[in-house]
Design an enzyme around this catalytic site. Structure first.
Site, PDB file in Angstrom:
ATOM      1  N   THR A 136       0.857  -1.240   0.026  1.00 30.92           N
ATOM      2  CA  THR A 136      -0.012  -0.034   0.145  1.00 30.92           C
ATOM      3  C   THR A 136       1.040   1.244   0.015  1.00 30.92           C
ATOM      4  OG1 THR A 136      -1.770  -0.985   0.928  1.00 30.92           O
ATOM      5  CG2 THR A 136      -1.475   1.424   1.645  1.00 30.92           C
ATOM      6  N   GLY A 155     -10.682  -2.017   3.251  1.00 32.79           N
ATOM      7  CA  GLY A 155      -9.823  -2.002   4.432  1.00 32.79           C
ATOM      8  C   GLY A 155      -9.687  -0.435   4.900  1.00 32.79           C
ATOM      9  N   ASP A 156      -8.619  -0.073   5.575  1.00 30.24           N
ATOM     10  CA  ASP A 156      -8.624   1.206   6.390  1.00 30.24           C
ATOM     11  C   ASP A 156      -7.856   2.246   5.517  1.00 30.24           C
ATOM     12  OD1 ASP A 156      -5.983  -0.475   6.321  1.00 30.24           O
ATOM     13  OD2 ASP A 156      -5.061   1.039   7.298  1.00 30.24           O
ATOM     14  N   THR A 166      -0.238   1.762   6.865  1.00 27.49           N
ATOM     15  CA  THR A 166      -0.045   0.444   6.001  1.00 27.49           C
ATOM     16  C   THR A 166      -0.194  -0.795   7.243  1.00 27.49           C
ATOM     17  OG1 THR A 166       1.072  -0.918   4.732  1.00 27.49           O
ATOM     18  CG2 THR A 166       2.473   0.757   5.991  1.00 27.49           C
ATOM     19  N   GLY A 167      -0.978  -1.571   6.607  1.00 32.68           N
ATOM     20  CA  GLY A 167      -0.749  -3.008   7.491  1.00 32.68           C
ATOM     21  C   GLY A 167      -2.278  -3.579   7.403  1.00 32.68           C
ATOM     22  N   ARG A 193     -14.760  -6.205   0.226  1.00 29.47           N
ATOM     23  CA  ARG A 193     -13.847  -5.891   1.456  1.00 29.47           C
ATOM     24  C   ARG A 193     -13.236  -4.538   1.164  1.00 29.47           C
ATOM     25  NH1 ARG A 193      -8.217  -4.626   2.566  1.00 29.47           N
ATOM     26  NH2 ARG A 193      -8.031  -5.068   4.773  1.00 29.47           N
ATOM     27  N   GLY A 210      -5.405  -4.330   7.381  1.00 33.38           N
ATOM     28  CA  GLY A 210      -6.492  -2.986   7.581  1.00 33.38           C
ATOM     29  C   GLY A 210      -7.602  -3.210   8.672  1.00 33.38           C
TER      30      GLY A 210
HETATM   31  N1  ASP Z   1      -4.058  -1.495   4.868  1.00 30.44           N
HETATM   32  C1  ASP Z   1      -4.086  -2.202   3.708  1.00 30.44           C
HETATM   33  C2  ASP Z   1      -5.524  -2.951   3.706  1.00 30.44           C
HETATM   34  O1  ASP Z   1      -5.692  -3.571   4.561  1.00 30.44           O
HETATM   35  C3  ASP Z   1      -3.196  -3.345   3.273  1.00 30.44           C
HETATM   36  C4  ASP Z   1      -1.675  -2.743   3.337  1.00 30.44           C
HETATM   37  O2  ASP Z   1      -1.382  -1.832   4.015  1.00 30.44           O
HETATM   38  O3  ASP Z   1      -0.848  -3.458   2.604  1.00 30.44           O
HETATM   39  O4  ASP Z   1      -6.217  -2.684   2.673  1.00 30.44           O
END
Ligand code: ASP
Length: 309
Positions: free
Chosen positions: A176, A206-207, A227-228, A204, A230
């Protein structure tokens, strides 16, 4: 000239050092540098933090190395559904899009939602219809195809699992993308864009497009891009939490970000990281994973680009 600064990330996760070749590392670093330089140039010329973060993220979306725009991961249905958001800390205006496909630069569509609509968050067909009315650049599905992303999806496609855009056993790349900046007028902004997580369910979100979770900006405190995983970042309301710790608890930027990434989000099982800049131009980039693609440039200092701890 007032101080200004910018930081970017290309995703956090478990990067296995052994999988990274010298030439791959050089390619990642070149893309990160191109992005940070593009954003920095805007700030140096007196441009706004919002323009700088939009530009820096656009450059990363155009690179197939990162999981946003070109290079987005595959959903369980073998499609690409992208999310993005942008926030202006000077007036707390924000724009976000979720579940979009066929848009070359999702961050530019999020910007248009902020500037040209009455709303903050548009999703799915409604976002696509809005995109048409805004003459946003579209591309066909083939533009998003990437062999590595496809292989990653094939590995887990018939399972119930979904994952950050890397696999723990054989990581290659992931990411991300996001940017945060402080401009010469003292305004901060944040932008985040993603293809989400490999093998995620149709629908779905994400965050990354959620204001307060994956992205947040407030001149009073800071700008944050996350990033992480979500699901955890949404429940931890991570980006706003960093701002709140500064505003209500008197933490420094570094203390606040560290508390959230290395304590609070870990307590609920979340892995990832964030980048943040405060209204004085300080930057912090904590992560609780093995690495996070990242770069920063504070006016009067050298550019720094890094992947591992
Ligand atoms: N945060 C992103 C999500 O959950 C994924 C990522 O950070 O790579 O969609």
């Amino acid at each position: 000239m007032n101080k200004f600064s910018i930081a970017i990330h290309g995703g956090a996760g478990t990067l296995v050092k052994g999988m990274m070749t010298t030439s791959k590392e050089a390619a990642y670093k070149a893309s990160l540098e191109a992005s940070i330089n593009a954003g920095y140039e805007i700030l140096q010329n007196g441009g706004s933090a919002v323009d700088a973060v939009e530009k820096a993220v656009t450059v990363l979306e155009d690179s197939p190395l990162f999981n946003a725009g070109k290079g987005s991961v595959f959903t369980a249905d073998g499609a690409h559904e992208m999310d993005a958001s942008i926030m202006d800390g000077s007036n707390k205006e924000a724009g976000a899009v979720g579940l979009i496909s066929g848009i070359k630069n999702p961050i530019q569509l999020a910007r248009k939602v902020m500037d040209n609509s009455e709303h903050v968050f548009l999703g799915g067909d409604g976002a696509m219809e809005f995109a048409k009315s805004q003459n946003v650049k579209t591309v066909d599905e083939a533009y998003f195809f990437d062999q590595l992303r496809y292989d990653q999806w094939q590995e887990i496609k018939d399972t119930d699992s979904f994952q950050l855009d890397h696999s723990k056993s054989k990581d290659h790349k992931f990411g991300t993308v996001g940017a945060v900046a402080l401009d010469q007028n003292g305004n901060v902004a944040a932008a985040t864009s993603t293809g989400g997580m490999t093998n995620k369910r149709f629908g779905r979100i994400g965050d990354s497009p959620m204001i307060g979770s994956g992205n947040y900006a407030n001149n009073k405190t800071c700008a944050v891009s996350c990033t992480g995983s979500g699901e955890f970042f949404i429940r931890g309301v991570v980006a706003y939490e960093v701002s709140a710790l500064i505003e209500f608890k008197g933490c420094t930027l570094e203390e606040a970000a560290n508390e959230v990434i290395n304590k609070r989000i870990l307590e609920i099982g979340g892995d990832g990281g964030l980048i943040a800049v405060d209204s004085e131009g300080n930057i912090t980039m904590p992560f609780n994973t093995e690495g996070m693609y990242r770069a920063q440039h504070i006016s009067g200092q050298e550019t720094q680009v890094a992947i591992y701890k």
